[in-house]
Design a protein around this motif. Structure first.
Motif, PDB file in Angstrom:
ATOM      1  N   VAL A 135       0.860  -1.182   0.000  1.00 40.16           N
ATOM      2  CA  VAL A 135       0.000   0.000   0.000  1.00 40.16           C
ATOM      3  C   VAL A 135       0.895   1.231   0.000  1.00 40.16           C
ATOM      4  CG1 VAL A 135      -1.952  -1.114   1.162  1.00 40.16           C
ATOM      5  CG2 VAL A 135      -0.133  -0.032   2.521  1.00 40.16           C
ATOM      6  N   SER A 139      -1.037   5.025   3.655  1.00 37.82           N
ATOM      7  CA  SER A 139      -2.312   4.315   3.720  1.00 37.82           C
ATOM      8  C   SER A 139      -2.703   4.007   5.154  1.00 37.82           C
ATOM      9  CB  SER A 139      -2.220   3.006   2.923  1.00 37.82           C
ATOM     10  OG  SER A 139      -3.372   2.208   3.117  1.00 37.82           O
ATOM     11  N   ILE A 141      -4.307   1.340   5.875  1.00 38.06           N
ATOM     12  CA  ILE A 141      -4.215  -0.115   6.013  1.00 38.06           C
ATOM     13  C   ILE A 141      -2.803  -0.449   6.459  1.00 38.06           C
ATOM     14  CG2 ILE A 141      -4.375  -2.323   4.815  1.00 38.06           C
ATOM     15  CD1 ILE A 141      -6.355  -1.034   2.877  1.00 38.06           C
ATOM     16  N   ALA A 144      -2.101  -7.162   7.087  1.00 39.14           N
ATOM     17  CA  ALA A 144      -3.013  -8.050   6.375  1.00 39.14           C
ATOM     18  C   ALA A 144      -4.395  -8.049   7.016  1.00 39.14           C
ATOM     19  CB  ALA A 144      -2.438  -9.465   6.335  1.00 39.14           C
ATOM     20  N   LEU A 147      -6.254  -5.137   5.804  1.00 38.29           N
ATOM     21  CA  LEU A 147      -6.718  -5.326   4.441  1.00 38.29           C
ATOM     22  C   LEU A 147      -8.015  -6.128   4.426  1.00 38.29           C
ATOM     23  CD1 LEU A 147      -6.426  -5.230   1.367  1.00 38.29           C
ATOM     24  CD2 LEU A 147      -4.863  -7.179   1.532  1.00 38.29           C
ATOM     25  N   VAL A 158     -12.108  -1.264  -2.385  1.00 37.11           N
ATOM     26  CA  VAL A 158     -10.679  -1.585  -2.311  1.00 37.11           C
ATOM     27  C   VAL A 158     -10.218  -1.963  -3.720  1.00 37.11           C
ATOM     28  CG1 VAL A 158      -8.912  -3.068  -1.314  1.00 37.11           C
ATOM     29  CG2 VAL A 158     -10.899  -2.385   0.053  1.00 37.11           C
ATOM     30  N   TRP A 160      -7.364  -2.887  -6.533  1.00 32.89           N
ATOM     31  CA  TRP A 160      -6.085  -3.594  -6.568  1.00 32.89           C
ATOM     32  C   TRP A 160      -5.382  -3.288  -7.883  1.00 32.89           C
ATOM     33  CZ3 TRP A 160      -5.050  -7.753  -2.850  1.00 32.89           C
ATOM     34  CH2 TRP A 160      -6.093  -7.975  -1.953  1.00 32.89           C
ATOM     35  N   THR A 208      -5.922   1.272  -4.209  1.00 26.02           N
ATOM     36  CA  THR A 208      -5.761   1.104  -2.755  1.00 26.02           C
ATOM     37  C   THR A 208      -4.574   0.212  -2.427  1.00 26.02           C
ATOM     38  OG1 THR A 208      -8.187   1.159  -2.627  1.00 26.02           O
ATOM     39  CG2 THR A 208      -6.987   0.502  -0.640  1.00 26.02           C
ATOM     40  N   VAL A 209      -4.460  -0.877  -3.193  1.00 32.68           N
ATOM     41  CA  VAL A 209      -3.480  -1.925  -2.903  1.00 32.68           C
ATOM     42  C   VAL A 209      -2.749  -2.271  -4.200  1.00 32.68           C
ATOM     43  CG1 VAL A 209      -3.147  -4.235  -1.910  1.00 32.68           C
ATOM     44  CG2 VAL A 209      -5.111  -2.853  -1.222  1.00 32.68           C
ATOM     45  N   LEU A 229       2.611  -5.173   3.138  1.00 36.48           N
ATOM     46  CA  LEU A 229       1.734  -5.785   4.142  1.00 36.48           C
ATOM     47  C   LEU A 229       2.087  -7.246   4.361  1.00 36.48           C
ATOM     48  CD1 LEU A 229      -1.755  -4.426   2.970  1.00 36.48           C
ATOM     49  CD2 LEU A 229      -0.136  -3.379   4.580  1.00 36.48           C
TER      50      LEU A 229
END
Length: 331
Positions: A135, A139, A141, A144, A147, A158, A160, A208-209, A229
């Motif tokens: 991330v 972030s 987050i 894990a 997330l 979210v 990706w 986001t990720v 993460l």
């Protein structure tokens, strides 16, 4: 007589220097028998900067003393299937190799192109590496578990950023959703032609990720722009000390991204065996060992029939996973 010795020594050293310098441009006798006067060319079926591109260029360095000068070229798009389509037309050209791997298997399963891996000649598996889930550094987050919480709150919010549709990254995102008890088909996945583009999307705030190979993400992680993460392998990655596996973070998922090399169709058995032998020599070079350490790749060398059997099994496995995840046109 003695006053001529320095000059004689200088001549000897100059000749030795020429010999050492030329060995990097000339092929070994075995490679000459295989390639003749043709230069070895290695296709990376993706844009520059990604894992296939890095693999091809590390191969180029490791092969230099074996084949002399070689060329790496890029043909990007559609998870490598555009490059694969072009490569399959190089019938009988023993001086051509193409890097490929799990991402291509997934892209073929998702997109069902007219050309697939049955149209080329598998030569050897080379490496494997885990994926990293990252991330932006700012972030909210943090791990894990965070997330999973974000996915449970609103899976569609979210986004990706990863590689091509049906590739290892999208498969991993779907498996994470499944492990959290969510519908994998609801994952908001943004496909890119390579890891570099996915990182740019993530850093711009448009995702986001992010997911990609450890080696592709490590520079941005080390620079503090991204925070890792978790990694997707069975064990933590030595390249990212302190970053847990997904299982250690409470997500029961394991996936590693393998890469290998294929040749065009139409080779003789002797030519195919010669390329397998060349890869066997390459993975024993100091340059290749240094590349594995530098990139954080794990040696997974498997030539010949072993690799062909592996590819067949991977096609069956990935077809099933892609179908379960509802990716692409597989049903």
């Amino acid at each position: 007589m003695k006053r001529f010795l320095p000059y004689a020594l200088a001549v000897v050293l100059a000749v030795a220097l020429v010999v050492v310098t030329r060995t990097g441009d000339e092929a070994s006798s075995a490679a000459e028998d295989l390639l003749g006067d043709r230069q070895l060319q290695v296709m990376a079926p993706a844009d520059p900067g990604g894992g296939w591109d890095s693999t091809a260029r590390e191969m180029q360095g490791a092969l230099q003393d074996l084949t002399g000068r070689s060329e790496v070229y890029n043909v990007g798009g559609a998870g490598g299937t555009i490059g694969l389509s072009q490569f399959a037309q190089l019938d009988g050209q023993v001086n051509q190799l193409m890097v490929m791997g799990l991402v291509m298997v997934g892209a073929i399963a998702a997109n069902e192109p007219e050309v697939d891996l049955t149209d080329v000649t598998p030569i050897a598996e080379l490496t494997t590496e885990p994926l990293a889930i990252v991330v932006p550094a700012d972030s909210g987050i943090r791990d894990a578990a965070g997330l999973v919480a974000a996915l449970e709150a609103d899976i569609g919010s979210v986004s990706w950023a990863g590689g091509s549709a049906g590739g290892a990254e999208q498969i991993l995102a779907g498996l994470v959703a499944q492990a959290a008890g969510l519908e994998a088909s609801r994952i908001n996945y943004i496909a890119h032609s390579g890891g570099g583009e996915a990182v740019a999307t993530l850093l711009s705030g448009s995702a986001t990720v992010g997911l990609s190979g450890v080696s592709e993400l490590k520079p941005q992680i080390d620079a503090g722009a991204l925070r890792a993460l978790a990694v997707s392998g069975a064990e933590p990655s030595e390249a990212l000390p302190g970053v847990p596996t997904l299982r250690e973070g409470g997500i029961d998922v394991e996936l590693t991204n393998w890469r290998g090399v294929v040749a065009p169709p139409g080779l003789t058995d002797e030519e195919r065996d010669g390329l397998e032998d060349l890869m066997a020599e390459m993975v024993e070079t100091d340059a290749w060992a240094e590349a594995l350490e530098r990139e954080g790749w794990t040696d997974a060398f498997a030539p010949g029939e072993e690799f062909r059997t592996f590819v067949t099994a991977e096609i069956e496995r990935v077809d099933a996973v892609v179908a379960d995840l509802g990716i692409g046109r597989v049903s």
